[in-house]
Every structure is written in C-alpha cells, then in structure tokens.
Design a protein around this motif. Structure first.
Motif, PDB file in Angstrom:
ATOM      1  N   GLY A 186       0.802  -1.111   0.056  1.00  0.00           N
ATOM      2  CA  GLY A 186       0.058  -0.048  -0.015  1.00  0.00           C
ATOM      3  C   GLY A 186       0.974   1.232   0.003  1.00  0.00           C
ATOM      4  N   HIS A 187       1.886   1.259   0.947  1.00  0.00           N
ATOM      5  CA  HIS A 187       2.957   2.327   0.893  1.00  0.00           C
ATOM      6  C   HIS A 187       4.388   1.628   0.513  1.00  0.00           C
ATOM      7  CE1 HIS A 187      -0.775   4.163   2.782  1.00  0.00           C
ATOM      8  NE2 HIS A 187       0.022   5.479   2.771  1.00  0.00           N
ATOM      9  N   GLU A 234       7.700   0.202   0.389  1.00  0.00           N
ATOM     10  CA  GLU A 234       8.438  -0.390   1.526  1.00  0.00           C
ATOM     11  C   GLU A 234      10.039  -0.434   0.966  1.00  0.00           C
ATOM     12  OE1 GLU A 234       6.504  -3.797   3.361  1.00  0.00           O
ATOM     13  OE2 GLU A 234       4.682  -2.583   3.402  1.00  0.00           O
ATOM     14  N   PRO A 258       3.946   7.890   6.230  1.00  0.00           N
ATOM     15  CA  PRO A 258       4.127   9.018   7.420  1.00  0.00           C
ATOM     16  C   PRO A 258       4.438  10.361   6.781  1.00  0.00           C
ATOM     17  CG  PRO A 258       4.690   6.972   8.293  1.00  0.00           C
ATOM     18  CD  PRO A 258       4.882   6.666   6.703  1.00  0.00           C
ATOM     19  N   ARG A 294      10.374   4.305  14.715  1.00  0.00           N
ATOM     20  CA  ARG A 294       9.556   3.342  14.116  1.00  0.00           C
ATOM     21  C   ARG A 294       9.824   2.979  12.873  1.00  0.00           C
ATOM     22  NH1 ARG A 294       4.295   1.789  11.741  1.00  0.00           N
ATOM     23  NH2 ARG A 294       3.291   0.550  13.531  1.00  0.00           N
ATOM     24  N   MET A 295      10.289   3.935  11.933  1.00  0.00           N
ATOM     25  CA  MET A 295      10.534   3.541  10.455  1.00  0.00           C
ATOM     26  C   MET A 295      11.926   3.041  10.596  1.00  0.00           C
ATOM     27  SD  MET A 295       7.954   4.921   8.870  1.00  0.00           S
ATOM     28  CE  MET A 295       8.528   5.335   7.345  1.00  0.00           C
ATOM     29  N   LEU A 347      10.944  -0.762  11.147  1.00  0.00           N
ATOM     30  CA  LEU A 347      10.080  -1.185  10.351  1.00  0.00           C
ATOM     31  C   LEU A 347      10.875  -1.432   9.023  1.00  0.00           C
ATOM     32  CD1 LEU A 347       7.150  -1.807   9.083  1.00  0.00           C
ATOM     33  CD2 LEU A 347       6.904   0.778   8.517  1.00  0.00           C
ATOM     34  N   GLY A 353      -1.156  -1.156   4.693  1.00  0.00           N
ATOM     35  CA  GLY A 353       0.129  -1.738   5.162  1.00  0.00           C
ATOM     36  C   GLY A 353       0.687  -1.318   6.368  1.00  0.00           C
ATOM     37  N   PRO A 354       1.945  -1.774   6.685  1.00  0.00           N
ATOM     38  CA  PRO A 354       2.407  -1.740   7.971  1.00  0.00           C
ATOM     39  C   PRO A 354       2.861  -0.356   8.457  1.00  0.00           C
ATOM     40  CG  PRO A 354       4.120  -2.465   6.438  1.00  0.00           C
ATOM     41  CD  PRO A 354       2.721  -2.489   5.673  1.00  0.00           C
ATOM     42  N   THR A 355       2.967   0.696   7.469  1.00  0.00           N
ATOM     43  CA  THR A 355       3.363   2.001   7.926  1.00  0.00           C
ATOM     44  C   THR A 355       2.391   2.358   8.540  1.00  0.00           C
ATOM     45  OG1 THR A 355       2.679   2.820   5.570  1.00  0.00           O
ATOM     46  CG2 THR A 355       4.983   2.674   5.844  1.00  0.00           C
ATOM     47  N   HIS A 356       0.778   2.296   8.244  1.00  0.00           N
ATOM     48  CA  HIS A 356      -0.345   2.575   8.856  1.00  0.00           C
ATOM     49  C   HIS A 356      -0.991   1.789   9.905  1.00  0.00           C
ATOM     50  CE1 HIS A 356       0.359   5.539   5.728  1.00  0.00           C
ATOM     51  NE2 HIS A 356      -0.916   6.164   5.858  1.00  0.00           N
TER      52      HIS A 356
END
Lengths: 663, 663
Positions: free
Chosen positions: A108-109, A111, A124, A447-448, A451, B471-474
């Motif tokens: 979705g975003h 990675e 974000p 967090r990033m 991740l 996804g995981p960012t969210h």
C-alpha cells in the motif's frame, strides 16, 4: 547527465499516460489505493526519470545512482508504475497487478527495497523529504572522501502538500538550505488539493518564498509538461543551492469525475472511471497493456544509466586497491578491521573503577571509536555540551564536508529522519543523541528504522528523575516501556561504563534494526569490576551478583538502579537472605535467549523485585503478577536528585522492605 | 488598555534589573538553572507586563485576563521573577528563594498553575507557542459567543530561537496566520545564541520574512528598550493579523563573563558573577532585596488590571441570567445539564445491533453530543473524511469564529498542542482525531496533557492490521502499549458501539487528565446486546460473557478482538471447556479497581489467553508469565484485512488451540 533528447513531447506525454493507466488499473483491481498522486504526478516523474535521473535498473544498488524518494507514499502506484516501466525486474507486471496483495512487493505504501528501486519506506508524511536530506548529506560525506569520480549523484524527492505542511518539513528545509545541499532537488506536486479539499483551506504560506527564505533555489513550471520539468531539473543541477521545483499539476489528472477534486486524493475509483479516462486521454490500450514502443522509450533512461554505471565501475576499478576496498567496505556496511580492538580498548578503560555519568561514558566510547570507524557520523539537536558526543569531531558544514558532527539545530524529528536517510543511502554509520524526553519528538523515525530493518545508534540521555532539578518535563518515566514495546528494536540501558561499552558493541554490530542506548545524566558507580572479554549485556540480562546460597530473592534492575539493587543485596545477605542481583540492560536481547536461561536468571519461585526509576508497565513479565516493583507510579518532580530518589521511594531500604514483606 | 505612562525609561530599566537580579540570585542559590533567558529577556517582559498586559494578580483566574506563555521554559526564573514582582501571592519571595527545591512552586521548568500565573507547562520547546495558538482560538470561540464585553483578551507568547527551530513552530505559525488570530502576539527573544553557540551555526532563515510569508504582522525592536517593546505591542494590537515582534537582545545580559556567550544558555553562574553584574549594572541591593519603589512600580500594572477586572465583573453581572450562568459553567469546565441524557440517547442507538466501524461509532457519538455540549470543538489534521468527526459542525475559519471544526492541515503535533492550549484557556472541550499511527507525531502533547492533569479527548482511528491494504506504515502494533505506559492517562479501546458510547461518557467526565479513544477502521459487530444504563467500560475490564460452569479458561481481549474471543468461547464451550470472555477496554481504569475484583475478572488459576492485534508487551500483567497471547509479534503487512488476521494467526481457531494446549 545528458537528457534523452530524442524523445518528443508527445513521446513523453504517452510515457506519462503509461504511468497513469498502470496506476489506475492497478488501483481498480486492488479496489483500494490513492489515485490522485499517480495521475497528477505522472508527468513530473516522467520528466525526471526519462530525462535526468541517473540509474541502472539492472543494477539497482549501484552506489552512485541518483536517489529518488517518493515522499508522498500514499501515491505509491506512481512509484511502482515508474519502476516497472523503467525496467526494474523486481516490479514486473505481475507485481503491478498484485498491488496491495499480501506478499507482493507493491505494498500500500512503498517499503524500503533497494533491489526494487525503493530507496526508503514512505507514507507517514514529511519523513521522505527529510530522509532525502540525509541521503544528500551522506553523498557529500562520501564525495568529500572518495571524490567526484566515485561519488557524485543527486537526490530527488517527490513531495505533495501534505509533506510540506508537516513540521518536520520546516526542519528539513532549514537544514538543507543551511548546509547548502546543492545536489538535493525537491519536486513539489503543486496540485492545490489535499484530502480535506483545496489547500487554501489550511495553507496561506507561499511555498516558493518559504524555500527561498531558507536559501533554496526555486523554480515554477507546468507539472504536466515533462520537458519543462526536465529543463528545470537541469537548471537546478547548475545551481549551487538545494532546489525546489514547484510543478503545477491537477490531482487525479485524466479521470473526469475526480480531476482537481478532493475525491482524487484517496477516493475509490472504478472501471467506469478508467473507461472515461481512456476516452478522455485517447488511450486505446487495454488494462495493464503498454505498447512496446512506450516501454522502449521508458527503457532509454536505464540504458543510458547502464553506460554511465559501466564507466563508473571502470573508475572504481582504477582506484588504488586500498581506496577501492575501503569504498566497497563502507557501501557494504561492514565495519573496518580493528573496530573490535578499539571497542575492547575502551571497555578496558571503562573498567578503571571510576564512576561516570552514562552519557559521559557513551561519549567516551564514541571518542574511542571515532578513529577506528571513520564513517561514524555523530550529531545532536542543539545539545552538544549536555550530550557530549561531539568530542574530537569537526562539524559538518556548508564549507567543510569532511566534518563528522552535525549541528542539527533544535530539530529532533529531522535528526531522526536524516539519520535514517543517511543509513539507507549507505556508506555511513549514523549516531544521534538527545535527551530521552525529546525522543518523543523524533519517535516516529525510530519506528521507521525498525520497520525498514535498518541500523542506527540512537543515544538518549538524562534518562530518569536522576536529572534532578530540571523537573518532570525533563524526567522520562514512560519512555523505557514505550521503546521496549517496538518490534525489531533493541533498547539498552547500561548500568555502568562496562555495560556501556558492551551496549555500543551490540549497537555497532546490528545491521537489521536500530538500537537505543539509554544514558543517565548522573554518575554510575561501576557494578562490574575488571575487564572481561565476554559481552554479558548481549545476553540481555544476566546474574550480576549471585546469592550466597540457595536463592531466596532476586533483584532485577537496569541502569542507575543496578547499584541500588547491589546495596539492597548486601543488606539482605547480611540478614541471611540469599539474594541475587540481575542486570537487565536489554529486554529484547533477553527474550532471544532460551527459556531455561531466562527462567534461571529471573529466579522464578524466588521473591522477585523489579527496580527501575520508571513505571512498572511491562515488568510483570519478569517479576510476575505478584512481584514487587520499586520505581515510579507517576511523573517526577523538580528537586535535587538524591531528594527525588528518596521522595519516590527508590532506595535500597525500600527494596529490602519489599523482599522481607514477601518472604 | 492604556499604557502605564507615568513610568520613565529609567523606572523600566530598574524594573528589568529587578527581574535579572532575582533570577540570578535564585539560580546561584539553586546552583542550577538557565540564566541566559531571564537576564536577556527581562526588559521584554517588563515592557509587556508593566505597559500592556491585562491581568489582576489578586484574581489570577480572571477569565478575561491576557494569557502569557513563557515558551522558552528553561528560562523559568524570568517568569517566576516577573510573577513575584507583579504581585502574584503564590510566588512569594520564599518561592523565589526555593527555586528548583522539591515541593516548591518554582520548579525547574514552569508547571501549569493558574493560581500562580503559570498558564501552561513549558520546557519541551515549541509547544508553548503552539499552546498559545490554542488559547487564541479559544478566546475567539468564546468571543464569538459571548461578545467583546465578556471575552476580549490577548495571548502573548515569549519565544526563543529554540522554539522557532522546532517543526511544530512552523505548524503553529502557519495555522495562526491562516486563521488570522489577530490577538496573538509572539515576543521573540532574538539573542542569536543557543546552547550550541551562535544561531548562524544552524539557522539561515530570516524569521521576519518567515512570519510575514505566513500572514503575520512583523516588527523589530531593541529588546532592551522596554518602552519600544511596549510601543510595538501597542501596534501589534492595532493590526488585524497575528503579530511577531523581533526583540533584539543579548543573552545573559548583565553578567560580563557570559553575556552574549553560549555559556549563558544553561551554564553555571556563581556569586562572583552576581557581584560582577551588580557592579556592571550599578545595582547596589543585596541578594533577594528589591527596593520598595521598584515593587511599587511593578504593582501598578496589577492595580490597573484590578480596575479592569472590576469593570468586567460589572459587565458580566449585567448579562442576562442564563447567559451569565452559561459563561460561568463553561469557564468552570462543567458539562451542561442534559449531557448524560444525550450520551445515553446515543448509547441506546448504539444498541441497535448494527455493526459499525469504531471510528464511525465515535463520530456518531460526537454528532449526538454536539448539540448537548455547545463548547465541544472537533478537528483533525486533514483527515476529515476518514475520521468522520466533522459531522454537522461548521469549520472554524478566519471569517467565521462560530465554527466548531478545525481543519488543522497536515499538522498533528500542532493539533495536540493547540488542543492543550484551548483546554488550559478554558471554556471549550477539545476533541482531536487522527490515525493511531500518527499519534506519534503529536505524542509529546499527550504527555504534556497528562503531566498538566488536563482533559482532552484524543480519538485515534485505524488501530491495527484491521486497516488492511494501506500496510505496515499505517498499522499500529506498539501504540497501545506505548499509550498505556503513561501515568495519568486513560486509553480506551472499545469493542463495539455500546462500549464506544461508554468510552465517550468516561472521556467527557474526566477533568484531571487526557483520554485516548482507540477506534477500528473495520466494522465491529456488537458484543453487547441491548441498552444498559451501567457504564461497564468504566470498570476498565469486566466479564462480558461468563463460562457455563466452573471456569477453566479466560479469554481477555480488547476492541476488535473481543468478537474473536466470543467466537473462540463458543467453540470451546461446544467442546465442554467452560470459558469466560473478558472485555478490557481500559487497563488504567481496571487498575483502579480492588484486587479481589481484578483477580476474579482475569481468572487467576484458569488458562488465560490475551487477544489483541498488537504486541504482547504489557499483557503479562493480566495473563501471567505463562499465559498465551494471540496477537502480533512484529510489524504488519499490506493486504486484505481478512487475509492479515489469518496470516498473523489472530483467529478464533488459534485461541482455541492455545487453550487446549495449556489445559
């Protein structure tokens, strides 16, 4: 970089449409996704990639490639469609069709995945454009050392209005302008529309004036004219300042129902919309079918890049052996030979019996490692003196790129995102330090890093009521818990200089996630005496001082409270209560040990007491539901350090009483 | 407001020195503190307070007083010295002498205490000036309703360079300029020096251009000329835009050793320094002794304010009874009569058996309460559609102050600090909503609300992998733990619409700390059937569905996972395993219950399973060290929601298997 001059405006228009239709077809297929950005920004990216960007999709990790950060991560199909068209094998047509399907590379975003051409994880808002600042800094650091022949690339960041509204953007723009990062180029998708509606609902600021006021070179172009975008990038490259190009576009360009409407941002689109777009843009090709001629035009940029990459490899091969090996080592992210010798030399020094403040001990480790690890880059947000991590390092400035200490200004959030950008760029080891309470300001960057699974040494000082008189605004109580809650992160709270050296050894060794080193401001008396080769902190927790006989009580503590545990142990043993002290510098590393070891260390079946100048939250895992906890139950207070420990009952006497009450 | 014209420049100079010497003597006595700001900013504050500020130190909570925010909180002695001199009884000379002593009102950093004249807690930079934006918004909201006779005051914020470098400052400046908050005045202590050294080490931006570009009125004055500062404030008041006054000063003014030096920021000072300052500034008075004539001059402002306050009270008394009662109610922070009826009306509607997304249910509660609580102000950072909390509310804009929904733009951090500022101002109930992952961006504002003990309804949506494809960012996994770790904060994760109504009832009732309401994006099937008057969520945790016989297993869950627990219960009961389901919407409220209740609910001695689509961290307290946990062990993934719950093993089948394995 020569532009791909054989492409006409019409060729570029078709190339942009190829992005648009791949994106909208993928979004319709996924029944989810943000159409506005890929449709609106397609021509910007086409102008950049086809005409200006230096990359070889067949060697996506070529160290001297230009970096492209898609900061408006919600519009991820813009990136995926471009990567597919440009020839990145990992983003094949199946991946485009699998957009947002579990297990695909087209999440979705975006990675972080260098093999796929994704230089950082985004979504974000504001962090992508700040990561790009970090990449541009890393490029300059390596350029200063290895020269233009080996390191000389640009960093591009694609940004929407959302990124620019975030506070971190102000920090990023300020730092980039101040440091004159001339190879950094922001492409602003100026579509004047956000999720809530027209930007004038929330924005008054003139972005061009804003960037100029921060020392940037600013241009404005028609964002649907790829050649104009490319020409502006050419001009940006010629200017010594960082550049912002305002590209006027229309969000959702091509789908009549949503074009220039807030519904384009993240609203659903349907087959009827793609049908309407096909008619509107005169695109007769079926879903997911791109004519070969358009693919061919897209592939020209990569072919041009392949030639450049080969020339670069020849230059690298021509370097003196030692220099080449050094470059390759850095890019691989391997530490230099001898770094362990250096860290153990520091560790030996730490065993000198002196009480050191945690933050001072950490600074001494850094000082001791700086020569051994030349790629180690330190910095702090205007806390140089208090955090003591500048040491012998010169500042990295607009005039001196050989400096290794970054004065970030009072900009914690940017510091974290810049560190992450430096790390994903490669070639540097990034260390940042601030007070633990201010880690909240940069929290999402931690967090990033976790991740993305990238390293980074985050040194957080002033870790408890031990800071004393500055009071509760500066006294963390909930932070240890909130950091320990992260997956894929290691938080270490060393009890003394020896554990500090061990914490650094762990942090520098980690390649797949960030490490927090939590430091006291007040002196930590040594709890380990004498130098040991073994890294005991790497076990996460260990019996620091065993009971004199069959264990009746176990005192578990971290950091500055380990000394209190030792005092309590002495008192209890004097009363005949066999008591062990466990030092627990890292819960995460302890969880990686086998159950038998864990059970033996925590002393199940004995009276257990957790001691930490922080809240109990999380401790029940090690002391049990019925265990005693000596720590904080609320926020701190302003007063002398010693008064505060007494006031809040974090004393050896309290520990002794808790044990006896339970025996 | 008429200036106190009888005071001469020399009078004002002496008044400024009174601040300086009280500050430096207190800092020397405390052997700790930041001298640079009180010494440098003394004349700015003197000009403001003596000539322009509307306040009555004998009635510090006068609702229509001007607000003064000391945003550069480290320079707290500037504020304390001023409050003492101006006549605030709570800051008497003993308090000045007790600076930074445990238990004093003169903490290291200013702590919210309206009786003492401290309008908000400051220290973490950038938040004070943003709190001030919230105060200015609250003033406008109340002004629109009650008119100039009752609400018509200014908000002043004293800011250093540090505050302005923080990203949140950009957000605050942008919002204030956009909303044309004309009664907001920033006094920038432009001393060109921070802890690391000259500001030009980290700042290139022209602050005046920056503010002008955001729609502010900007002036520059000599910050050591109190009359010039006062005149600029007079001009600022006359301008319809928010105003920034750049006051050029010298940090540490008066102590030769540190004046205009980075050592002034937070470095130690000694008696020799105060001696040197006394000689330098021709101040012959002993430590902590202020000549009565100077006190008298300082008291003039308060006397002027007392007259204004009396006139205001007469105007308030002249209001129609209902209007006056309404004003007093709002300022007291009491909810209107009938609000419970409204919330129970919503709760009844929530019992209609319909599955609602958590965020939709929360929005419906807000919609149902908006008429009952006219002071309820909602808003979101550019997520109006996704968070569904605008409902029938009109936007609060530059042109319409009667609006009750704030489009914050993509500015989470500012939203939090503005909410806190609105709350400390009084008269409004502030609700803000965003995605749970973005709560990190505003995290420190939650801490400040908890530390200040002020209410605030923070609605965080999209709370787990249940958001699916973004996804995981969210997808939050560590956030519940990180919020639960806070002292003085209540975090509620409702399982359905009924619990949502209960969560709101709890949040709106709280006066001494903030409340987080955590919402799913996906629909929540009802787990409670039928309307009950009792607020069961207020127990924190309760047996939602008891076992059919002597309990063998206990399933503890929150939010969207309560439905999974009920499914698992059914399967287990079908196999003859007596199983209870516990819903745990708030751990903090559960901790407030007595031990017998807690033990009975969590089912000690039974097989316990925690179920939550988040990490285990913290759960051992309720399921024991050996309890099973069905949840996340790492970050999420992009994919369909149902695929994700299966992929990560958060299913009723997994719960059943975990119970049977342990039986």
């Amino acid at each position: 970089m020569t532009a791909t001059s054989q492409l006409t405006a019409e060729d570029l228009r078709q190339m942009g449409h190829a992005i648009r239709f791949l994106a909208m077809d993928a979004i319709v297929r996924a029944a989810d996704g943000h159409p506005g950005t890929p449709l609106g920004g397609a021509d910007i990216v086409t102008g950049l990639v086809s005409q200006q960007m230096k990359f070889d999709p067949k060697v996506p990790n070529w160290p001297d490639r230009d970096r492209f950060v898609h900061s408006a991560g919600h519009g991820s199909m813009l990136l995926y469609a471009m990567l597919h068209l440009a020839g990145y094998d990992k983003i094949d047509l199946e991946q485009v069709k699998s957009f947002r399907v579990l297990g695909s590379h087209t999440a979705g975003h975006p990675e972080f995945d260098i093999e796929a051409g994704i230089e950082t994880t985004t979504g974000p808002l504001g962090q992508g454009i700040t990561n790009a600042v970090g990449m541009a800094i890393a490029e300059q650091i390596l350029n200063a050392e290895f020269g233009d022949d080996i390191v000389d690339h640009h960093t591009y960041a694609y940004t929407g209005d959302g990124c620019l509204m975030e506070g971190i953007a102000a920090e990023a723009i300020a730092i980039a302008g101040h440091l004159k990062l001339g190879k950094l180029v922001y492409l602003w998708d100026d579509n004047r529309m956000t999720d809530d509606g027209p930007t004038d609902q929330a924005v008054t600021e003139d972005q061009c004036v804003r960037f100029e006021n921060n020392g940037w070179h600013v241009q404005s172009v028609d964002g649907h004219d790829a050649l104009a975008v490319a020409a502006a990038i050419e001009a940006a490259k010629a200017d010594p300042r960082p550049s912002m190009i305002a590209c006027r576009t229309f969000i959702g360009f091509g789908i009549p129902r949503i074009q220039n409407d807030r519904a384009a941002h993240g609203g659903k689109i349907f087959v009827e919309d793609t049908d309407a777009a096909r008619a509107n843009l005169n695109w007769p090709h079926p879903a997911f079918e791109i004519p070969q001629a358009i693919y061919d035009n897209w592939h020209l940029a990569g072919q041009r890049g392949a030639a450049e990459r080969q020339a670069w490899e020849a230059r690298l091969a021509a370097l003196p052996e030692a220099k080449r090996a050094e470059f390759n080592r850095r890019i691989a992210g391997d530490l230099p030979e001898g770094w362990e010798v250096a860290i153990h030399s520091v560790k030996q020094r730490m065993a000198d019996g002196e009480a050191r403040a945690g933050i001072r001990a950490s600074g001494e480790v850094l000082a001791g490692m700086a020569d051994a690890i030349p790629e180690l880059i330190s910095g702090a947000p205007d806390l140089e003196a208090a955090t003591q991590h500048k040491r012998q390092l010169a500042p990295f400035t607009a005039d001196d790129r050989s400096g290794r200490y970054i004065h970030y200004g009072v900009r914690e959030f940017a510091m974290g995102a810049i560190m992450n950008g430096m790390t994903t760029h490669g070639g540097v080891v990034s260390v940042g330090t601030t007070f633990l309470v201010f880690s909240d300001y940069m929290r999402h960057t931690l967090r990033m890093a976790a991740l993305m699974g990238i390293p980074g040494v985050f040194v957080f000082s002033h870790d408890s009521i031990g800071i004393g008189k500055n009071g509760p605004t500066h006294q963390p109580v909930e932070y240890l818990a909130s950091l320990r809650a992260y997956p894929n992160m290691v938080t270490l709270r060393p009890a003394d200089g020896t554990e500090m050296a061990e914490a650094w050894e762990i942090a520098l060794s980690r390649k797949n996630g960030p490490t927090n080193i939590i430091c006291s401001r007040q002196p930590l008396p040594p709890v380990r005496t004498g130098y040991e080769v073994e890294n005991r902190a790497a076990l996460g927790a260990y019996v620091l001082s065993d009971a004199s006989g069959p264990r009746k009580a176990t005192l578990l503590a971290t950091g500055s409270e380990v000394a209190i545990a030792l005092d309590a142990q002495k008192a209890l043993e004097d009363e005949g209560i066999a008591t062990a002290v466990v030092s627990m510098p890292s819960w995460e590393l302890f969880e990686q040990q086998d159950k038998a070891y864990r059970d033996s260390v925590v002393g199940r079946g004995t009276v257990r007491v957790g001691i930490e100048a922080a809240v109990r939250f999380g401790w029940d895992r090690y002391i049990g539901e019925d265990g005693a906890f000596i720590g904080m139950t609320g926020f701190g207070a302003s007063g002398a350090e010693t008064d505060l420990f007494k006031h809040f009952g974090i004393t050896a006497d309290a520990v002794v009483a808790a044990v006896k009450e339970r025996l």
